[in-house]
Design a protein around this motif. Structure first.
Motif, PDB file in Angstrom:
ATOM      1  N   ILE A  87      37.102  23.418  75.535  1.00 61.42           N
ATOM      2  CA  ILE A  87      36.045  23.733  76.493  1.00 61.42           C
ATOM      3  C   ILE A  87      35.538  25.128  76.177  1.00 61.42           C
ATOM      4  O   ILE A  87      36.319  26.078  76.099  1.00 61.42           O
ATOM      5  CB  ILE A  87      36.580  23.660  77.938  1.00 61.42           C
ATOM      6  CG1 ILE A  87      37.139  22.258  78.203  1.00 61.42           C
ATOM      7  CG2 ILE A  87      35.494  24.019  78.936  1.00 61.42           C
ATOM      8  CD1 ILE A  87      37.892  22.129  79.499  1.00 61.42           C
ATOM      9  N   THR A  88      34.228  25.229  75.965  1.00 60.22           N
ATOM     10  CA  THR A  88      33.645  26.526  75.616  1.00 60.22           C
ATOM     11  C   THR A  88      32.255  26.664  76.240  1.00 60.22           C
ATOM     12  O   THR A  88      31.543  25.685  76.399  1.00 60.22           O
ATOM     13  CB  THR A  88      33.583  26.721  74.080  1.00 60.22           C
ATOM     14  OG1 THR A  88      33.155  28.046  73.807  1.00 60.22           O
ATOM     15  CG2 THR A  88      32.669  25.723  73.411  1.00 60.22           C
ATOM     16  N   ALA A  89      31.920  27.888  76.584  1.00 60.50           N
ATOM     17  CA  ALA A  89      30.599  28.178  77.155  1.00 60.50           C
ATOM     18  C   ALA A  89      29.584  28.375  76.032  1.00 60.50           C
ATOM     19  O   ALA A  89      29.924  28.841  74.946  1.00 60.50           O
ATOM     20  CB  ALA A  89      30.667  29.434  78.015  1.00 60.50           C
ATOM     21  N   ALA A 117      33.741  20.076  74.976  1.00 60.18           N
ATOM     22  CA  ALA A 117      33.058  20.135  76.266  1.00 60.18           C
ATOM     23  C   ALA A 117      32.360  21.493  76.343  1.00 60.18           C
ATOM     24  O   ALA A 117      33.011  22.538  76.307  1.00 60.18           O
ATOM     25  CB  ALA A 117      34.061  19.980  77.409  1.00 60.18           C
ATOM     26  N   PHE A 118      31.034  21.456  76.393  1.00 53.47           N
ATOM     27  CA  PHE A 118      30.247  22.681  76.468  1.00 53.47           C
ATOM     28  C   PHE A 118      29.851  22.930  77.918  1.00 53.47           C
ATOM     29  O   PHE A 118      29.335  22.039  78.588  1.00 53.47           O
ATOM     30  CB  PHE A 118      28.992  22.576  75.598  1.00 53.47           C
ATOM     31  CG  PHE A 118      29.296  22.489  74.130  1.00 53.47           C
ATOM     32  CD1 PHE A 118      29.733  23.605  73.436  1.00 53.47           C
ATOM     33  CD2 PHE A 118      29.141  21.294  73.447  1.00 53.47           C
ATOM     34  CE1 PHE A 118      30.007  23.529  72.074  1.00 53.47           C
ATOM     35  CE2 PHE A 118      29.412  21.209  72.083  1.00 53.47           C
ATOM     36  CZ  PHE A 118      29.844  22.333  71.404  1.00 53.47           C
ATOM     37  N   THR A 119      30.077  24.152  78.385  1.00 52.22           N
ATOM     38  CA  THR A 119      29.701  24.519  79.742  1.00 52.22           C
ATOM     39  C   THR A 119      28.508  25.471  79.706  1.00 52.22           C
ATOM     40  O   THR A 119      28.179  26.034  78.667  1.00 52.22           O
ATOM     41  CB  THR A 119      30.874  25.199  80.486  1.00 52.22           C
ATOM     42  OG1 THR A 119      31.203  26.409  79.817  1.00 52.22           O
ATOM     43  CG2 THR A 119      32.086  24.284  80.542  1.00 52.22           C
ATOM     44  N   LYS A 120      27.890  25.640  80.849  1.00 54.03           N
ATOM     45  CA  LYS A 120      26.750  26.543  81.054  1.00 54.03           C
ATOM     46  C   LYS A 120      25.534  26.159  80.215  1.00 54.03           C
ATOM     47  O   LYS A 120      24.715  27.007  79.869  1.00 54.03           O
ATOM     48  CB  LYS A 120      27.153  27.996  80.795  1.00 54.03           C
ATOM     49  CG  LYS A 120      28.293  28.466  81.701  1.00 54.03           C
ATOM     50  CD  LYS A 120      28.610  29.909  81.474  1.00 54.03           C
ATOM     51  CE  LYS A 120      29.780  30.341  82.327  1.00 54.03           C
ATOM     52  NZ  LYS A 120      30.141  31.733  82.084  1.00 54.03           N
ATOM     53  N   ASP A 122      23.090  24.558  81.238  1.00 51.67           N
ATOM     54  CA  ASP A 122      21.909  24.737  82.089  1.00 51.67           C
ATOM     55  C   ASP A 122      21.285  26.127  81.942  1.00 51.67           C
ATOM     56  O   ASP A 122      20.130  26.334  82.304  1.00 51.67           O
ATOM     57  CB  ASP A 122      22.287  24.478  83.555  1.00 51.67           C
ATOM     58  CG  ASP A 122      23.419  25.374  84.033  1.00 51.67           C
ATOM     59  OD1 ASP A 122      24.406  25.522  83.283  1.00 51.67           O
ATOM     60  OD2 ASP A 122      23.325  25.904  85.158  1.00 51.67           O
TER      61      ASP A 122
END
Length: 139
Positions: A87-89, A117-120, A122
């Motif tokens: 999981i990484t931003a 899993a990519f976060t941020k 948006d």
């Protein structure tokens, strides 16, 4: 007794000198026999083991043998991994492709399936170069 097949379970956790072995929907609290300790074989979470059930009612046992590991990570110390989720931003902080590629290379070397899993996401703008970069990671 040598003709009997010992039960095979998987270590769910290690706490002090006890290995908690999952076998047939039950968890057995086991200690390693002296032979393992004297050969410096250290059981870790995820190990498949042959063990002896000493007390069926109180779920006590004894680890007799570690079975071969298909892979092992050292941080956290676990064995026999099938899949890793990274999981990484992509923003705040900025996507670090060097570190991500290093993790991917390492886990693929160990024959572990990576899931990203990519976060941020948006926070990205439509013309952001990171969009094109993310497409490079699709399998």
């Amino acid at each position: 007794m040598d003709d009997l097949k010992m039960p095979t379970g998987i270590i769910l956790k290690i706490l002090s000198e006890f290995a908690y072995v999952f076998y047939e929907e039950k968890i057995y609290e086991c200690k390693a026999i002296g032979k393992l300790r004297h050969t410096k074989q250290t059981p870790i979470t995820g190990d498949n083991v042959e063990f002896n059930i000493l007390d069926e009612n109180n779920f006590k046992g004894q680890v007799l043998q570690l079975l071969p590991r298909k892979n092992e990570l050292y941080r956290p110390r676990i064995a026999n991994i099938d899949q890793v989720v990274i999981i990484t931003a992509v923003r705040e902080p900025v996507l670090n492709t060097f570190t991500l590629n290093k993790y991917l290379a390492f886990i693929e070397y160990l024959n572990i399936k990576p899931v990203l899993a990519f976060t941020k996401v948006d926070l990205l703008k439509e013309n952001d170069a990171t969009y094109a970069l993310l497409s490079e990671y699709k399998i």
